[in-house]
Write a protein that holds these residues in place. Structure first.
Motif, PDB file in Angstrom:
ATOM      1  N   ALA A  53      23.888  30.319  29.446  1.00 45.45           N
ATOM      2  CA  ALA A  53      25.183  30.535  28.797  1.00 45.45           C
ATOM      3  C   ALA A  53      26.168  29.350  28.316  1.00 45.45           C
ATOM      4  O   ALA A  53      26.766  29.082  27.449  1.00 45.45           O
ATOM      5  N   VAL A  54      26.117  28.235  29.450  1.00 43.80           N
ATOM      6  CA  VAL A  54      26.798  27.287  29.204  1.00 43.80           C
ATOM      7  C   VAL A  54      26.119  26.109  28.175  1.00 43.80           C
ATOM      8  O   VAL A  54      26.720  25.794  27.254  1.00 43.80           O
ATOM      9  N   ARG A  55      24.815  26.382  28.313  1.00 46.99           N
ATOM     10  CA  ARG A  55      23.816  25.584  27.475  1.00 46.99           C
ATOM     11  C   ARG A  55      24.050  25.755  26.091  1.00 46.99           C
ATOM     12  O   ARG A  55      24.064  25.037  25.116  1.00 46.99           O
ATOM     13  N   ALA A  56      24.349  27.188  25.959  1.00 44.97           N
ATOM     14  CA  ALA A  56      24.575  27.774  24.471  1.00 44.97           C
ATOM     15  C   ALA A  56      25.790  27.344  23.707  1.00 44.97           C
ATOM     16  O   ALA A  56      25.715  26.800  22.528  1.00 44.97           O
ATOM     17  N   VAL A  57      26.973  27.020  24.738  1.00 40.63           N
ATOM     18  CA  VAL A  57      27.984  26.447  24.229  1.00 40.63           C
ATOM     19  C   VAL A  57      28.019  25.014  23.988  1.00 40.63           C
ATOM     20  O   VAL A  57      28.415  24.510  23.008  1.00 40.63           O
ATOM     21  N   LEU A  58      27.323  24.259  24.840  1.00 41.63           N
ATOM     22  CA  LEU A  58      26.987  22.933  24.684  1.00 41.63           C
ATOM     23  C   LEU A  58      26.315  22.497  23.459  1.00 41.63           C
ATOM     24  O   LEU A  58      26.374  21.150  22.622  1.00 41.63           O
ATOM     25  N   THR A  59      25.429  23.366  22.785  1.00 41.89           N
ATOM     26  CA  THR A  59      24.851  23.201  21.711  1.00 41.89           C
ATOM     27  C   THR A  59      24.963  23.612  20.238  1.00 41.89           C
ATOM     28  O   THR A  59      24.471  23.599  19.254  1.00 41.89           O
ATOM     29  N   GLU A  60      26.283  24.336  20.506  1.00 42.46           N
ATOM     30  CA  GLU A  60      27.237  24.768  19.244  1.00 42.46           C
ATOM     31  C   GLU A  60      27.413  23.906  18.156  1.00 42.46           C
ATOM     32  O   GLU A  60      27.184  23.988  17.175  1.00 42.46           O
ATOM     33  N   SER A  61      27.519  22.668  18.556  1.00 44.62           N
ATOM     34  CA  SER A  61      27.659  21.485  17.245  1.00 44.62           C
ATOM     35  C   SER A  61      27.105  20.101  18.018  1.00 44.62           C
ATOM     36  O   SER A  61      27.041  20.142  19.375  1.00 44.62           O
ATOM     37  N   ASP A  62      27.425  19.228  17.250  1.00 48.66           N
ATOM     38  CA  ASP A  62      26.850  17.661  17.526  1.00 48.66           C
ATOM     39  C   ASP A  62      28.203  16.983  17.936  1.00 48.66           C
ATOM     40  O   ASP A  62      28.120  15.918  18.417  1.00 48.66           O
ATOM     41  N   GLY A  94      29.575  22.999  39.178  1.00 52.58           N
ATOM     42  CA  GLY A  94      28.615  21.528  39.210  1.00 52.58           C
ATOM     43  C   GLY A  94      27.274  21.940  39.197  1.00 52.58           C
ATOM     44  O   GLY A  94      26.357  21.098  38.630  1.00 52.58           O
ATOM     45  N   ILE A  95      26.697  23.044  39.940  1.00 51.50           N
ATOM     46  CA  ILE A  95      25.229  23.399  39.845  1.00 51.50           C
ATOM     47  C   ILE A  95      24.786  23.937  38.496  1.00 51.50           C
ATOM     48  O   ILE A  95      23.783  23.484  38.130  1.00 51.50           O
ATOM     49  N   VAL A  96      25.598  24.586  37.906  1.00 49.40           N
ATOM     50  CA  VAL A  96      25.307  25.257  36.577  1.00 49.40           C
ATOM     51  C   VAL A  96      25.193  23.812  35.639  1.00 49.40           C
ATOM     52  O   VAL A  96      24.275  23.629  34.890  1.00 49.40           O
ATOM     53  N   ALA A  97      26.037  23.141  35.409  1.00 51.09           N
ATOM     54  CA  ALA A  97      26.190  21.856  34.636  1.00 51.09           C
ATOM     55  C   ALA A  97      25.027  20.795  34.912  1.00 51.09           C
ATOM     56  O   ALA A  97      24.610  20.256  34.046  1.00 51.09           O
ATOM     57  N   ALA A  98      24.650  20.883  36.001  1.00 53.53           N
ATOM     58  CA  ALA A  98      23.582  19.771  36.520  1.00 53.53           C
ATOM     59  C   ALA A  98      22.785  20.254  35.421  1.00 53.53           C
ATOM     60  O   ALA A  98      21.884  19.207  34.767  1.00 53.53           O
ATOM     61  N   GLU A  99      22.189  21.448  35.400  1.00 53.53           N
ATOM     62  CA  GLU A  99      20.971  21.726  34.613  1.00 53.53           C
ATOM     63  C   GLU A  99      21.351  21.985  33.168  1.00 53.53           C
ATOM     64  O   GLU A  99      20.411  21.815  32.309  1.00 53.53           O
ATOM     65  N   ALA A 100      22.420  22.691  32.939  1.00 51.46           N
ATOM     66  CA  ALA A 100      22.810  23.065  31.429  1.00 51.46           C
ATOM     67  C   ALA A 100      22.971  21.874  30.504  1.00 51.46           C
ATOM     68  O   ALA A 100      22.623  22.012  29.328  1.00 51.46           O
ATOM     69  N   ALA A 101      23.264  20.956  31.075  1.00 51.38           N
ATOM     70  CA  ALA A 101      23.579  19.498  30.300  1.00 51.38           C
ATOM     71  C   ALA A 101      22.401  18.699  30.199  1.00 51.38           C
ATOM     72  O   ALA A 101      22.592  17.441  29.349  1.00 51.38           O
ATOM     73  N   VAL A 102      21.270  18.959  30.672  1.00 52.91           N
ATOM     74  CA  VAL A 102      20.212  17.979  30.706  1.00 52.91           C
ATOM     75  C   VAL A 102      19.690  17.664  29.209  1.00 52.91           C
ATOM     76  O   VAL A 102      19.513  18.657  28.525  1.00 52.91           O
ATOM     77  N   GLY A 103      19.521  16.731  28.804  1.00 54.00           N
ATOM     78  CA  GLY A 103      18.856  16.221  27.544  1.00 54.00           C
ATOM     79  C   GLY A 103      19.703  16.216  26.225  1.00 54.00           C
ATOM     80  O   GLY A 103      19.107  16.378  25.121  1.00 54.00           O
ATOM     81  N   LEU A 104      20.854  16.706  26.423  1.00 55.78           N
ATOM     82  CA  LEU A 104      21.730  16.833  25.201  1.00 55.78           C
ATOM     83  C   LEU A 104      22.555  15.680  24.650  1.00 55.78           C
ATOM     84  O   LEU A 104      23.482  15.196  25.488  1.00 55.78           O
ATOM     85  N   ALA A 105      22.247  15.009  23.879  1.00 56.95           N
ATOM     86  CA  ALA A 105      23.145  13.995  23.031  1.00 56.95           C
ATOM     87  C   ALA A 105      24.612  14.039  23.277  1.00 56.95           C
ATOM     88  O   ALA A 105      25.151  13.110  23.306  1.00 56.95           O
ATOM     89  N   ALA A 106      24.911  15.083  22.837  1.00 52.87           N
ATOM     90  CA  ALA A 106      26.356  15.575  22.637  1.00 52.87           C
ATOM     91  C   ALA A 106      27.136  15.136  23.683  1.00 52.87           C
ATOM     92  O   ALA A 106      28.436  15.025  23.805  1.00 52.87           O
ATOM     93  N   VAL A 107      26.419  15.533  25.170  1.00 55.87           N
ATOM     94  CA  VAL A 107      27.304  15.589  26.422  1.00 55.87           C
ATOM     95  C   VAL A 107      27.434  13.848  26.806  1.00 55.87           C
ATOM     96  O   VAL A 107      26.404  13.272  27.158  1.00 55.87           O
ATOM     97  N   ARG A 108      28.688  13.411  26.517  1.00 53.79           N
ATOM     98  CA  ARG A 108      28.707  12.087  26.714  1.00 53.79           C
ATOM     99  C   ARG A 108      29.363  11.750  28.276  1.00 53.79           C
ATOM    100  O   ARG A 108      29.295  10.615  28.519  1.00 53.79           O
ATOM    101  N   HIS A 109      30.040  12.820  28.882  1.00 51.08           N
ATOM    102  CA  HIS A 109      30.516  12.587  30.188  1.00 51.08           C
ATOM    103  C   HIS A 109      30.611  13.670  31.047  1.00 51.08           C
ATOM    104  O   HIS A 109      30.885  14.908  30.631  1.00 51.08           O
ATOM    105  N   LEU A 110      30.246  13.970  32.327  1.00 49.00           N
ATOM    106  CA  LEU A 110      30.433  14.767  33.392  1.00 49.00           C
ATOM    107  C   LEU A 110      31.605  14.454  34.167  1.00 49.00           C
ATOM    108  O   LEU A 110      31.509  13.388  34.736  1.00 49.00           O
ATOM    109  N   VAL A 111      32.426  15.482  34.385  1.00 46.13           N
ATOM    110  CA  VAL A 111      33.564  15.388  35.290  1.00 46.13           C
ATOM    111  C   VAL A 111      33.087  16.488  36.344  1.00 46.13           C
ATOM    112  O   VAL A 111      33.274  17.690  36.109  1.00 46.13           O
ATOM    113  N   LEU A 112      33.200  15.978  37.726  1.00 46.88           N
ATOM    114  CA  LEU A 112      32.758  17.220  38.747  1.00 46.88           C
ATOM    115  C   LEU A 112      33.839  17.182  39.538  1.00 46.88           C
ATOM    116  O   LEU A 112      34.336  16.206  40.381  1.00 46.88           O
ATOM    117  N   VAL A 113      34.690  18.271  39.539  1.00 45.37           N
ATOM    118  CA  VAL A 113      35.810  18.545  40.319  1.00 45.37           C
ATOM    119  C   VAL A 113      35.640  19.287  41.607  1.00 45.37           C
ATOM    120  O   VAL A 113      35.268  20.610  41.688  1.00 45.37           O
TER     121      VAL A 113
END
Length: 232
Positions: free
Chosen positions: A60-69, A81-100
């Motif tokens: 679900a999160v990866r689908a949103v992350l890949t909607e645009s460049d 943070g557990i979800v984002a760790a895997e969902a953001a793998v290999g996506l050039a559009a993701v420039r920064h992770l902020v873990l709260v």
């Protein structure tokens, strides 16, 4: 830049949890979205023994992350943070992770990897029903002690039961190895121990400490927005 917020465990309505920080960002022309997490019952299947788990949350999160460049900052809270760790793998559009106040897992680690031997009193586990959740009567004093009472009540109204299996399902990859990562330590947090947060922060590129409880995006939304806007 756009921001993708990922909410924590045992709650629904991610856009509400982040709405104050999102509003502060919007005032500076930064848009955001907060995808729903199926394991929290935010989909077409209820949480439970046969309910959606980590894989569905990641998808679900990866689908949103890949909607645009468009460049993305992912801001994840607690279980998010557990979800984002895997969902953001290999996506050039993701420039920064902020873990709260978040978990920062290595591949193969799961939520249960970091759990105490004795479950904390503010969580309720139902193995037979296949769900877990936060105890409503302990929510305000544990997770929202620094929030206005009306905000704490609104937050407690959004508690849900979540599929218990997510606590044992490991991540298969960890985006924070390859993406710039900032860890936000919440020094007044009564849910995630501060000592544990500081240990997780050692895995990040940068750590920032905020004098706030478990939900700084509710109690100190401007501070969270400013941090996101001024990422290195």
């Amino acid at each position: 830049m756009r921001v993708v917020f990922v909410h924590g465990a045992c709650v629904r309505d991610g856009s509400w949890w982040w709405h104050l920080a999102a509003s502060a960002l919007r005032g500076h022309g930064v848009g955001s979205t907060a995808p729903a997490l199926p394991s929290c019952g935010e989909g077409d299947r209820p949480a439970g023994p046969q309910g959606p788990g980590l894989a569905e949350d990641v998808a679900a999160v990866r689908a949103v992350l890949t909607e645009s460049d468009q460049p993305i900052v992912v801001v994840a809270h607690s279980y998010g943070g557990i979800v984002a760790a895997e969902a953001a793998v290999g996506l050039a559009a993701v420039r920064h992770l902020v873990l709260v106040s978040s978990y920062l897992p290595e591949p193969g680690e799961s939520l249960s990897t970091f759990g105490a031997d004795v479950p904390p009193p503010f969580l309720d586990f139902d193995p037979d029903g296949g769900t877990f959740g936060a105890r409503p009567e302990l929510f305000a004093e544990t997770f929202a002690q620094d929030c206005p009472p009306d905000l704490a009540r609104d937050a407690a109204a959004r508690l849900v039961r979540q599929t218990l299996a997510v606590t044992r399902q490991p991540v298969r990859a960890a985006a924070w190895h390859d993406v710039s990562t900032t860890y936000v330590v919440c020094t007044e947090d009564r849910g995630t121990p501060v000592a544990a947060q500081r240990e997780f922060s050692r895995r990040a590129d940068r750590a920032v400490e905020v004098e706030a409880g478990h939900h700084p995006f509710l109690s100190r939304p401007q501070a969270v927005a400013d941090l996101v806007r001024h990422l290195p």
